[in-house]
Scaffold this motif. Structure first.
Motif, PDB file in Angstrom:
ATOM      1  N   THR A   5       0.844  -1.195   0.000  1.00  0.00           N
ATOM      2  CA  THR A   5       0.000   0.000   0.000  1.00  0.00           C
ATOM      3  C   THR A   5       0.874   1.238   0.000  1.00  0.00           C
ATOM      4  O   THR A   5       2.052   1.196   0.380  1.00  0.00           O
ATOM      5  CB  THR A   5      -0.912   0.039   1.240  1.00  0.00           C
ATOM      6  N   ARG A   6       0.288   2.333  -0.427  1.00  0.00           N
ATOM      7  CA  ARG A   6       0.970   3.627  -0.411  1.00  0.00           C
ATOM      8  C   ARG A   6       0.401   4.459   0.726  1.00  0.00           C
ATOM      9  O   ARG A   6      -0.809   4.509   0.918  1.00  0.00           O
ATOM     10  CB  ARG A   6       0.779   4.368  -1.734  1.00  0.00           C
ATOM     11  N   MET A   7       1.277   5.127   1.449  1.00  0.00           N
ATOM     12  CA  MET A   7       0.823   6.002   2.521  1.00  0.00           C
ATOM     13  C   MET A   7       0.031   7.170   1.957  1.00  0.00           C
ATOM     14  O   MET A   7      -0.911   7.658   2.553  1.00  0.00           O
ATOM     15  CB  MET A   7       2.005   6.515   3.336  1.00  0.00           C
ATOM     16  N   ARG A   8       0.423   7.644   0.776  1.00  0.00           N
ATOM     17  CA  ARG A   8      -0.281   8.729   0.103  1.00  0.00           C
ATOM     18  C   ARG A   8      -0.669   8.258  -1.290  1.00  0.00           C
ATOM     19  O   ARG A   8       0.128   7.625  -1.982  1.00  0.00           O
ATOM     20  CB  ARG A   8       0.591   9.988  -0.001  1.00  0.00           C
ATOM     21  N   PRO A   9      -1.893   8.551  -1.713  1.00  0.00           N
ATOM     22  CA  PRO A   9      -2.287   8.147  -3.059  1.00  0.00           C
ATOM     23  C   PRO A   9      -1.412   8.795  -4.125  1.00  0.00           C
ATOM     24  O   PRO A   9      -1.007   9.946  -3.982  1.00  0.00           O
ATOM     25  CB  PRO A   9      -3.748   8.628  -3.174  1.00  0.00           C
ATOM     26  N   GLU A  10      -1.112   8.047  -5.136  1.00  0.00           N
ATOM     27  CA  GLU A  10      -0.272   8.563  -6.205  1.00  0.00           C
ATOM     28  C   GLU A  10      -1.034   9.610  -7.013  1.00  0.00           C
ATOM     29  O   GLU A  10      -2.160   9.371  -7.446  1.00  0.00           O
ATOM     30  CB  GLU A  10       0.163   7.421  -7.116  1.00  0.00           C
ATOM     31  N   LYS A  11      -0.411  10.767  -7.194  1.00  0.00           N
ATOM     32  CA  LYS A  11      -1.044  11.848  -7.934  1.00  0.00           C
ATOM     33  C   LYS A  11      -0.769  11.692  -9.418  1.00  0.00           C
ATOM     34  O   LYS A  11       0.367  11.448  -9.826  1.00  0.00           O
ATOM     35  CB  LYS A  11      -0.528  13.214  -7.448  1.00  0.00           C
ATOM     36  N   ARG A  12      -1.832  11.837 -10.179  1.00  0.00           N
ATOM     37  CA  ARG A  12      -1.692  11.756 -11.621  1.00  0.00           C
ATOM     38  C   ARG A  12      -1.094  13.055 -12.145  1.00  0.00           C
ATOM     39  O   ARG A  12      -1.538  14.142 -11.797  1.00  0.00           O
ATOM     40  CB  ARG A  12      -3.054  11.492 -12.251  1.00  0.00           C
ATOM     41  N   GLY A  13      -0.091  12.936 -12.983  1.00  0.00           N
ATOM     42  CA  GLY A  13       0.549  14.119 -13.515  1.00  0.00           C
ATOM     43  C   GLY A  13      -0.009  14.516 -14.870  1.00  0.00           C
ATOM     44  O   GLY A  13      -0.889  13.852 -15.433  1.00  0.00           O
ATOM     45  N   GLY A  14       0.505  15.611 -15.397  1.00  0.00           N
ATOM     46  CA  GLY A  14       0.100  16.054 -16.721  1.00  0.00           C
ATOM     47  C   GLY A  14      -1.240  16.754 -16.740  1.00  0.00           C
ATOM     48  O   GLY A  14      -1.831  17.053 -15.703  1.00  0.00           O
ATOM     49  N   PRO A  15      -1.754  16.995 -17.932  1.00  0.00           N
ATOM     50  CA  PRO A  15      -3.036  17.711 -18.073  1.00  0.00           C
ATOM     51  C   PRO A  15      -4.209  16.983 -17.403  1.00  0.00           C
ATOM     52  O   PRO A  15      -5.088  17.615 -16.832  1.00  0.00           O
ATOM     53  CB  PRO A  15      -3.225  17.805 -19.591  1.00  0.00           C
ATOM     54  N   LEU A  16      -4.206  15.632 -17.475  1.00  0.00           N
ATOM     55  CA  LEU A  16      -5.296  14.888 -16.855  1.00  0.00           C
ATOM     56  C   LEU A  16      -5.280  15.051 -15.335  1.00  0.00           C
ATOM     57  O   LEU A  16      -6.334  15.167 -14.703  1.00  0.00           O
ATOM     58  CB  LEU A  16      -5.194  13.407 -17.230  1.00  0.00           C
ATOM     59  N   GLY A  17      -4.083  15.069 -14.740  1.00  0.00           N
ATOM     60  CA  GLY A  17      -3.996  15.279 -13.299  1.00  0.00           C
ATOM     61  C   GLY A  17      -4.479  16.657 -12.895  1.00  0.00           C
ATOM     62  O   GLY A  17      -5.178  16.815 -11.894  1.00  0.00           O
ATOM     63  N   LEU A  18      -4.102  17.658 -13.696  1.00  0.00           N
ATOM     64  CA  LEU A  18      -4.560  19.018 -13.419  1.00  0.00           C
ATOM     65  C   LEU A  18      -6.075  19.116 -13.542  1.00  0.00           C
ATOM     66  O   LEU A  18      -6.738  19.739 -12.708  1.00  0.00           O
ATOM     67  CB  LEU A  18      -3.877  19.987 -14.394  1.00  0.00           C
ATOM     68  N   LEU A  19      -6.612  18.470 -14.570  1.00  0.00           N
ATOM     69  CA  LEU A  19      -8.067  18.479 -14.757  1.00  0.00           C
ATOM     70  C   LEU A  19      -8.773  17.747 -13.628  1.00  0.00           C
ATOM     71  O   LEU A  19      -9.834  18.186 -13.154  1.00  0.00           O
ATOM     72  CB  LEU A  19      -8.410  17.829 -16.105  1.00  0.00           C
ATOM     73  N   GLU A  20      -8.177  16.657 -13.157  1.00  0.00           N
ATOM     74  CA  GLU A  20      -8.771  15.902 -12.054  1.00  0.00           C
ATOM     75  C   GLU A  20      -8.808  16.733 -10.777  1.00  0.00           C
ATOM     76  O   GLU A  20      -9.818  16.759 -10.066  1.00  0.00           O
ATOM     77  CB  GLU A  20      -7.977  14.620 -11.834  1.00  0.00           C
ATOM     78  N   ARG A  21      -7.695  17.416 -10.482  1.00  0.00           N
ATOM     79  CA  ARG A  21      -7.669  18.241  -9.273  1.00  0.00           C
ATOM     80  C   ARG A  21      -8.640  19.412  -9.391  1.00  0.00           C
ATOM     81  O   ARG A  21      -9.314  19.769  -8.416  1.00  0.00           O
ATOM     82  CB  ARG A  21      -6.246  18.751  -9.023  1.00  0.00           C
ATOM     83  N   PHE A  22      -8.717  19.999 -10.567  1.00  0.00           N
ATOM     84  CA  PHE A  22      -9.653  21.105 -10.777  1.00  0.00           C
ATOM     85  C   PHE A  22     -11.095  20.632 -10.587  1.00  0.00           C
ATOM     86  O   PHE A  22     -11.907  21.310  -9.954  1.00  0.00           O
ATOM     87  CB  PHE A  22      -9.455  21.680 -12.178  1.00  0.00           C
ATOM     88  N   GLY A  23     -11.401  19.458 -11.136  1.00  0.00           N
ATOM     89  CA  GLY A  23     -12.741  18.912 -10.941  1.00  0.00           C
ATOM     90  C   GLY A  23     -13.048  18.609  -9.488  1.00  0.00           C
ATOM     91  O   GLY A  23     -14.163  18.827  -9.016  1.00  0.00           O
TER      92      GLY A  23
END
Length: 375
Positions: A100-118
């Motif tokens: 397991t990861r202590m922190r969820p892996e953040k998606r990078g790139g435009p899709l990650g930015l769009l995900e965080r914005f959403g």
């Protein structure tokens, strides 16, 4: 038998470790370092736990880790003497071992930015819905109080009004006075280029009574009283005082929220007018010292150029701003859950939310009064 004992002997297959005592969490600090040392040993190893009185998940994990670490390193390891229950517990520990990861892996790139914005959009929408629901519940409680005036807590309202209004006079007066000085001084510098220094009076008077006086006062009240409301109610929420009030039949909205709301609504017009007068005083001082306009001339000219509608605009906006500040502070305070860190986070959110809503409402008021012709 208290504690854990490990005895080492030799057999035909290598080292034999006989474990006796309790492999439980209580004695983990005794046996865990010893098993760590066994993990690093070379050669075959056999661990006999037939004399172990008891084993829990901590002991099972240590045994499973010993066997798995040594086997991964290519070292022969065997655990013997385990009862069926012990063997089953060790097996369950192994089956539950997951990466397991202590922190969820953040998606990078435009899709990650769009995900965080959403995510921010969704969170903001949910917060807005909860805020409007809280505002509705508060208005219903206010309506019940109006229909049954005996439910109104006058002493609490006056106490909160003293905190919101009287105790804020010093800081609001000083701030407004300095803002008036800045407006007059900067206005004089710009208007001097056109030989129109006298219009500094128009600038200071109209912007102070119509916009800046009430807006700066609202921002100060949000930072001072809105944060206090959130911190007070948040601390009460953590201490379970609000749950206790519900248990004894005291509605928290009527007891805690309404006095703060009414106090802010009543105090804001007075504070806004007071702040505007102090800003006018700062502008008068600069005009006298820098432009040579006597105070009597300044006040006389002020009465000519500032329409009464400007004063009414500020006084109409003030109680609405007070209501929004109080509701935002109380709403964030009642959202506190978990620990003291949440109190600080909600207090910050109360100030940010209140200032944001005040500025948004001020923009709506500007358009509304413009449509009415109150320019």
């Amino acid at each position: 038998m208290d504690g854990v004992q490990l005895q080492e002997t030799e057999n035909g297959k290598g080292a034999l470790i006989t474990v006796s005592g309790r492999l439980t969490v209580r004695f983990a600090d005794q046996f865990s370092p010893k098993f760590r040392d066994l993990e690093a040993r070379d050669g075959p190893l056999q661990v006999d736990i037939s004399d172990a009185d008891r084993i829990d998940t901590v002991g099972a994990w240590v045994l499973y880790r010993l066997r798995s670490v040594r086997q991964e390193a290519g070292k022969e390891t065997e655990i013997v003497g385990a009862s069926d229950d012990m063997e089953q517990l060790i097996q369950q520990i192994g089956d539950a071992k997951l990466d397991t990861r202590m922190r969820p892996e953040k998606r990078g790139g435009p899709l990650g930015l769009l995900e965080r914005f959403g995510g921010h959009i969704v969170e903001g929408t949910l917060q807005l819905g909860a805020f409007l629901a809280f505002l509705g519940v508060t208005m219903m409680a206010l309506g019940r109080t109006v229909l049954h005036p005996r439910r109104l807590r006058g002493a609490a309202i006056f106490r909160q009004a003293e905190t919101v209004g009287v105790e804020a006079l010093g800081i609001i007066g000083l701030m407004s006075f300095l803002v008036g000085i800045v407006i007059a001084q900067q206005g004089a510098v710009q208007l001097r280029q056109f030989g129109a220094e006298v219009f500094v009076i128009n600038l200071v008077g109209r912007i102070t009574f119509r916009e800046l006086g009430v807006l700066m006062t609202a921002i100060m009240v949000a930072g001072r009283s809105g944060s206090a409301f959130a911190a007070q109610l948040g601390s009460m929420k953590l201490a379970e005082e609000i749950d206790a009030m519900r248990t004894i039949g005291m509605p928290p909205i009527e007891v805690l929220v309404l006095p703060r709301l009414l106090a802010a609504v009543l105090a804001m017009p007075l504070l806004a007018f007071y702040g505007s007068i102090m800003a006018i005083g700062g502008g008068t001082l600069v005009s006298w010292l820098q432009l040579g306009i006597p105070p009597a001339t300044f006040i006389s000219r002020l009465q000519e150029v500032v329409p009464i509608t400007d004063v009414w605009v500020g006084l109409i906006k003030a109680p609405v701003f007070g209501l929004i500040i109080a509701v935002a502070g109380c709403f964030q305070g009642l959202q506190v859950e978990g620990n003291a860190e949440e109190v600080g986070r909600r207090t910050t959110a109360a100030v940010v939310q209140a200032i944001f809503l005040v500025i948004v409402l001020d923009a709506f008021f500007a358009v509304f009064f413009s449509m009415l012709g109150w320019l």
